[in-house]
Design an enzyme around this catalytic site. Structure first.
Site, PDB file in Angstrom:
ATOM      1  N   ILE A   7     -14.677 -42.346  37.161  1.00  0.00           N
ATOM      2  CA  ILE A   7     -14.499 -40.935  36.811  1.00  0.00           C
ATOM      3  C   ILE A   7     -15.889 -40.333  36.655  1.00  0.00           C
ATOM      4  CG2 ILE A   7     -13.567 -39.301  35.123  1.00  0.00           C
ATOM      5  CD1 ILE A   7     -11.515 -41.492  34.357  1.00  0.00           C
ATOM      6  N   HIS A   8     -16.221 -39.411  37.511  1.00  0.00           N
ATOM      7  CA  HIS A   8     -17.565 -38.824  37.514  1.00  0.00           C
ATOM      8  C   HIS A   8     -17.557 -37.482  36.794  1.00  0.00           C
ATOM      9  CE1 HIS A   8     -21.633 -38.502  39.003  1.00  0.00           C
ATOM     10  NE2 HIS A   8     -21.398 -37.255  39.372  1.00  0.00           N
TER      11      HIS A   8
END
Length: 426
Positions: free
Chosen positions: A400-401
């Site tokens: 998850i960026h």
């Protein structure tokens, strides 16, 4: 209190993000202490209400054994009550230890239990000990702007991964906490101006030194609450050295219908959530027809130092001792949290390592994470590690960026390779 300390750093960061902060931030200990104490009191009241709602009888008394099935409880006023049961659970926990052999220790020192109830700021503080409790307390005190020194007898965070431990103390030191290493206190005395003088010995040189402080906080370990239980009257066996109660996999003591859970039991992690889980499983076995036992392997935890350290599974040292150096592969990375970039915070201690078996599919034996929100990160990965996740499965998980936890699924450089593990770019 940890959050209060973190907020100090965020306030200092705020101008870099465009917030106008008038004047230097000042911390009000009294206001924080009142909020913390009110929260604890509300928790205690909530537990009492829940017990009542579930028709559980609650006795505010100190109990000790009369025989294998009976305890005698005494109120503060001295009134006695006898209680008998088919099953008895001992969950008395522990209390911080005082070094009674040190002159003035009991008279002038406080413990980690006391610091939460101080109405006034402790001022310049010496924290004696290097456990997670010691370092958490010291981190809070430094974070709210107090002059704080930690006296370390041997090594910090004994029982934890020592590379991670070194990074934790390096970060604390670089942010204002002082460390006296290899030192042991010998006596405490009160000076005419009210300050406390501490005399200590440097174990390496054998020389004596001294310093003055407003508060001395002992964080040298905890003792189980067993001494006043009259366990011998029930026939409950204890470990003569630790004074903890000996238990089996069922949490049963040497007396089959008497159980012990939590910190009071020998060989159990001194962590509240493990005691809660063990208690739930015990109740289900006794009254719910369950056979499920508490699994004490791969218990996740977090040390809430200013830079948080979360871990689950084996340390690198434990993995090597158990499987041999030639069967272990360690993947690691130094990374920079996104929230550190704009205020240009130093991230040199933000580090992750994943300890794996070298042979495919490279089962993950342990994960160690040093950085913001370590508890939140570790809790999620703990499930995968408990389920026997391999490194291949971890790195095939989409990150998850832009989060710190995505750095775990990006780990690809092994220590053995000798390559620079510093993360560059996204």
């Amino acid at each position: 209190m940890h959050q209060a300390a973190l907020l100090g750093g965020l306030i200092r960061d705020a101008p870099r993000y465009g917030w106008e902060v008038a004047g230097p931030a000042r911390h009000d200990w009294k206001k924080m202490a009142e909020a913390v104490q009110n929260h604890v009191k509300s928790l205690n009241w909530g537990h009492r209400v829940q017990l009542q709602d579930r028709k559980v009888k609650y006795f505010n008394i100190k109990a000790s054994f009369v025989n294998k099935h009976t305890v005698c409880g005494v109120t503060k006023a001295g009134k006695e009550t006898l209680l008998s049961a088919n099953h008895i659970v001992i969950a008395t926990g522990g209390r911080p230890r005082y070094p009674t052999h040190i002159e003035g220790a009991l008279e002038y020192g406080i413990t980690s239990d006391d610091i939460f109830w101080l109405k006034e700021s402790p001022g310049k503080t010496l924290v004696v000990g290097a456990s997670y409790v010691a370092l958490e307390c010291a981190g809070v005190l430094t974070g709210v702007g107090l002059d704080t020194t930690v006296m370390v007898r041997s090594i910090p965070l004994r029982g934890f991964d020592q590379q991670m431990s070194s990074l934790v103390t390096e970060h604390m030191e670089s942010h204002g906490t002082k460390f006296l290493r290899g030192c042991v206190p010998s006596r405490i005395s009160r000076l005419p101006d009210g300050q406390l003088q501490v005399t200590w010995e440097d174990r390496a040189s054998g020389k004596e030194d001294a310093g003055t402080f407003d508060t001395i906080l002992w964080a040298i370990g905890r003792d189980p609450e067993t001494r006043n239980l009259n366990l011998e009257k029930a026939g409950v066996a204890i470990d003569p050295k630790s004074q903890k109660i000996l238990v089996d996999a069922q949490e049963a003591t040497s007396v089959p219908h008497i159980y012990a859970i939590g910190d009071v039991a020998e060989g159990r992690p001194e962590l509240t959530p493990t005691a809660i889980m063990a208690g739930k499983l015990l109740a289900q076995r006794l009254f719910g027809g369950s056979l499920a036992l508490m699994d004490y392997s791969n218990v996740p935890t977090t040390v809430f130092t200013p830079l948080e350290y979360g871990c689950v599974g084996l340390s690198e040292e434990e993995a090597v001792a158990r499987h041999g150096q030639e069967h272990i592969e360690v993947y690691h990375a130094y990374y920079k949290p996104l929230e550190f970039t704009v205020p240009e915070r130093d991230s040199s201690q933000c580090y992750i390592k994943m300890v794996c078996l070298r042979e495919a599919p490279q089962q993950v034996l342990g994960l160690h994470f040093l950085g913001p929100n370590a508890g939140e990160v570790t809790q999620g990965f703990a499930l995968g590690i408990r389920c026997g996740a391999s490194r291949a499965q971890v790195v095939q998980t989409v990150g998850i960026h832009p989060t710190c936890s995505e750095e775990v699924v990006k780990l690809h450089i092994s220590k053995r390779s000798g390559l620079d593990p510093t993360v560059t770019g996204c």
